[in-house]
Write a protein that holds these residues in place. Structure first.
Motif, mmCIF file in Angstrom:
data_model
loop_
_atom_site.group_PDB
_atom_site.id
_atom_site.type_symbol
_atom_site.label_atom_id
_atom_site.label_comp_id
_atom_site.label_asym_id
_atom_site.label_seq_id
_atom_site.Cartn_x
_atom_site.Cartn_y
_atom_site.Cartn_z
ATOM 1 N N PHE A 100 0.836 -1.211 0.000
ATOM 2 C CA PHE A 100 0.000 0.000 0.000
ATOM 3 C C PHE A 100 0.870 1.260 0.000
ATOM 4 O O PHE A 100 0.624 2.201 -0.777
ATOM 5 C CB PHE A 100 -0.916 -0.016 1.221
ATOM 6 N N ALA A 101 1.872 1.284 0.872
ATOM 7 C CA ALA A 101 2.721 2.479 0.962
ATOM 8 C C ALA A 101 3.474 2.727 -0.337
ATOM 9 O O ALA A 101 3.570 3.872 -0.804
ATOM 10 C CB ALA A 101 3.698 2.323 2.131
ATOM 11 N N GLU A 102 3.992 1.666 -0.961
ATOM 12 C CA GLU A 102 4.754 1.833 -2.191
ATOM 13 C C GLU A 102 3.861 2.274 -3.347
ATOM 14 O O GLU A 102 4.227 3.157 -4.141
ATOM 15 C CB GLU A 102 5.466 0.533 -2.537
ATOM 16 N N MET A 103 2.673 1.671 -3.477
ATOM 17 C CA MET A 103 1.769 2.060 -4.553
ATOM 18 C C MET A 103 1.267 3.491 -4.359
ATOM 19 O O MET A 103 1.104 4.246 -5.331
ATOM 20 C CB MET A 103 0.578 1.091 -4.627
ATOM 21 N N ALA A 104 1.027 3.858 -3.103
ATOM 22 C CA ALA A 104 0.603 5.229 -2.846
ATOM 23 C C ALA A 104 1.714 6.220 -3.188
ATOM 24 O O ALA A 104 1.457 7.307 -3.737
ATOM 25 C CB ALA A 104 0.178 5.378 -1.385
ATOM 26 N N ARG A 105 2.954 5.857 -2.879
ATOM 27 C CA ARG A 105 4.080 6.739 -3.209
ATOM 28 C C ARG A 105 4.215 6.908 -4.720
ATOM 29 O O ARG A 105 4.401 8.027 -5.220
ATOM 30 C CB ARG A 105 5.369 6.159 -2.629
ATOM 31 N N ARG A 106 4.085 5.797 -5.459
ATOM 32 C CA ARG A 106 4.195 5.890 -6.913
ATOM 33 C C ARG A 106 3.028 6.671 -7.507
ATOM 34 O O ARG A 106 3.199 7.425 -8.476
ATOM 35 C CB ARG A 106 4.246 4.489 -7.525
ATOM 36 N N GLU B 193 -3.644 7.010 -11.480
ATOM 37 C CA GLU B 193 -4.898 6.353 -11.083
ATOM 38 C C GLU B 193 -4.685 4.867 -10.819
ATOM 39 O O GLU B 193 -5.214 4.309 -9.847
ATOM 40 C CB GLU B 193 -5.944 6.552 -12.178
ATOM 41 N N ARG B 194 -3.927 4.208 -11.680
ATOM 42 C CA ARG B 194 -3.691 2.774 -11.499
ATOM 43 C C ARG B 194 -2.918 2.502 -10.221
ATOM 44 O O ARG B 194 -3.235 1.575 -9.470
ATOM 45 C CB ARG B 194 -2.929 2.224 -12.706
ATOM 46 N N TYR B 195 -1.891 3.282 -9.951
ATOM 47 C CA TYR B 195 -1.121 3.079 -8.733
ATOM 48 C C TYR B 195 -1.990 3.301 -7.491
ATOM 49 O O TYR B 195 -1.916 2.529 -6.523
ATOM 50 C CB TYR B 195 0.083 4.030 -8.708
ATOM 51 N N LEU B 196 -2.811 4.337 -7.514
ATOM 52 C CA LEU B 196 -3.650 4.615 -6.351
ATOM 53 C C LEU B 196 -4.731 3.550 -6.174
ATOM 54 O O LEU B 196 -5.103 3.223 -5.044
ATOM 55 C CB LEU B 196 -4.273 6.007 -6.492
ATOM 56 N N ARG B 197 -5.235 3.006 -7.279
ATOM 57 C CA ARG B 197 -6.198 1.906 -7.166
ATOM 58 C C ARG B 197 -5.548 0.680 -6.519
ATOM 59 O O ARG B 197 -6.151 0.012 -5.682
ATOM 60 C CB ARG B 197 -6.762 1.547 -8.537
ATOM 61 N N LEU B 198 -4.328 0.373 -6.940
ATOM 62 C CA LEU B 198 -3.608 -0.744 -6.333
ATOM 63 C C LEU B 198 -3.355 -0.485 -4.852
ATOM 64 O O LEU B 198 -3.423 -1.408 -4.025
ATOM 65 C CB LEU B 198 -2.289 -0.979 -7.069
ATOM 66 N N GLN C 2 -4.718 -1.845 0.709
ATOM 67 C CA GLN C 2 -5.192 -1.394 2.017
ATOM 68 C C GLN C 2 -6.412 -2.204 2.462
ATOM 69 O O GLN C 2 -6.515 -2.624 3.618
ATOM 70 C CB GLN C 2 -5.545 0.091 1.956
ATOM 71 N N ALA C 3 -7.356 -2.416 1.529
ATOM 72 C CA ALA C 3 -8.558 -3.182 1.865
ATOM 73 C C ALA C 3 -8.205 -4.625 2.218
ATOM 74 O O ALA C 3 -8.757 -5.205 3.164
ATOM 75 C CB ALA C 3 -9.543 -3.138 0.702
ATOM 76 N N GLN C 4 -7.291 -5.232 1.473
ATOM 77 C CA GLN C 4 -6.900 -6.611 1.762
ATOM 78 C C GLN C 4 -6.153 -6.697 3.084
ATOM 79 O O GLN C 4 -6.296 -7.681 3.824
ATOM 80 C CB GLN C 4 -6.038 -7.153 0.627
ATOM 81 N N CYS C 5 -5.355 -5.688 3.394
ATOM 82 C CA CYS C 5 -4.662 -5.658 4.680
ATOM 83 C C CYS C 5 -5.672 -5.598 5.815
ATOM 84 O O CYS C 5 -5.522 -6.297 6.831
ATOM 85 C CB CYS C 5 -3.714 -4.464 4.735
#
Length: 206
Positions: A79-85, A98-103, A108-111
């Motif tokens: 989550f942290a890495e995808m949010a950073r990207r 958009e794709r990175y933030l969706r990931l 986050q939801a799976q966590c």
């Protein structure tokens, strides 16, 4: 090779294919070799997975709890890495942000779901109590007689003996209400005193 030996070999191969410990150990070995470059002996991998399964069967859930905790930590890192990207891609052409933030949101939801499963496992009851099976309407009609007193002197709500249904059916037959044709027998009986609406007048015409 004889047919018996060949059939035994095919059955053994099929049994291994559906054995979850075998398939799990194969997947673990494949990913481990890809990640670390070191192979895992198939028999050793199978025995390691089998030990974990046996521990869970005996009630020791330290392994699954550690697994869920590790997965939650890894998902949070994703989550942290995808949010950073996603943040770095904001304002740039395309839909990469958009794709990175969706990931990131999916991780986050799976966590969160993994942590919920870990909490449920930690707060599990010590002994599972089986809920009583609900009584169906048909069983209630059969077991509980109508009125305050049953045909055999039972109170309402008390279960009767095994042959209570036959006894009540016999009593209904006396009034032409039996389930096995009591009413029809009363209507068609030759005896004028038979229950029902009376016997048919079979006086010949003419």
């Amino acid at each position: 090779m004889s047919e018996d030996a060949d059939g035994a070999r095919r059955r053994e191969t099929a049994a291994q294919a559906v054995d979850p410990c075998v398939t799990s150990s194969m997947v673990v070995a494949a990913f481990w070799e890809e990640a670390s470059g070191a192979g895992i002996d198939p028999q050793a991998g199978y025995e390691a997975v089998l030990d974990q399964v046996q521990a869970v069967r005996e009630g020791a859930l330290a392994g699954p709890e550690a697994m869920l905790a590790g997965q939650a930590i890894a998902l949070n890192a994703i989550f942290a890495e995808m949010a950073r990207r996603g943040q770095a891609a904001l304002g740039r052409p395309g839909i990469a942000a958009e794709r990175y933030l969706r990931l990131a949101i999916r991780a986050q939801a799976q966590c969160r779901a993994t942590l919920r499963a870990l909490s449920d496992m930690a707060n599990r009851p010590t002994k599972e109590v089986e809920a009583p099976r609900p009584i169906t309407r048909i069983e209630r009609i059969i077991v509980q007689p109508r009125g305050h007193d049953g045909p055999s002197g039972m109170r309402t709500g008390e279960a009767g003996p095994a042959d209570d249904w036959a006894a009540r059916n016999a009593e209904r037959e006396d009034y032409g209400e039996g389930l096995d044709g009591g009413a029809a027998r009363g209507l068609c009986a030759d005896d004028a005193g038979a229950p029902g609406v009376g016997a048919f007048d079979r006086t010949p015409y003419g």
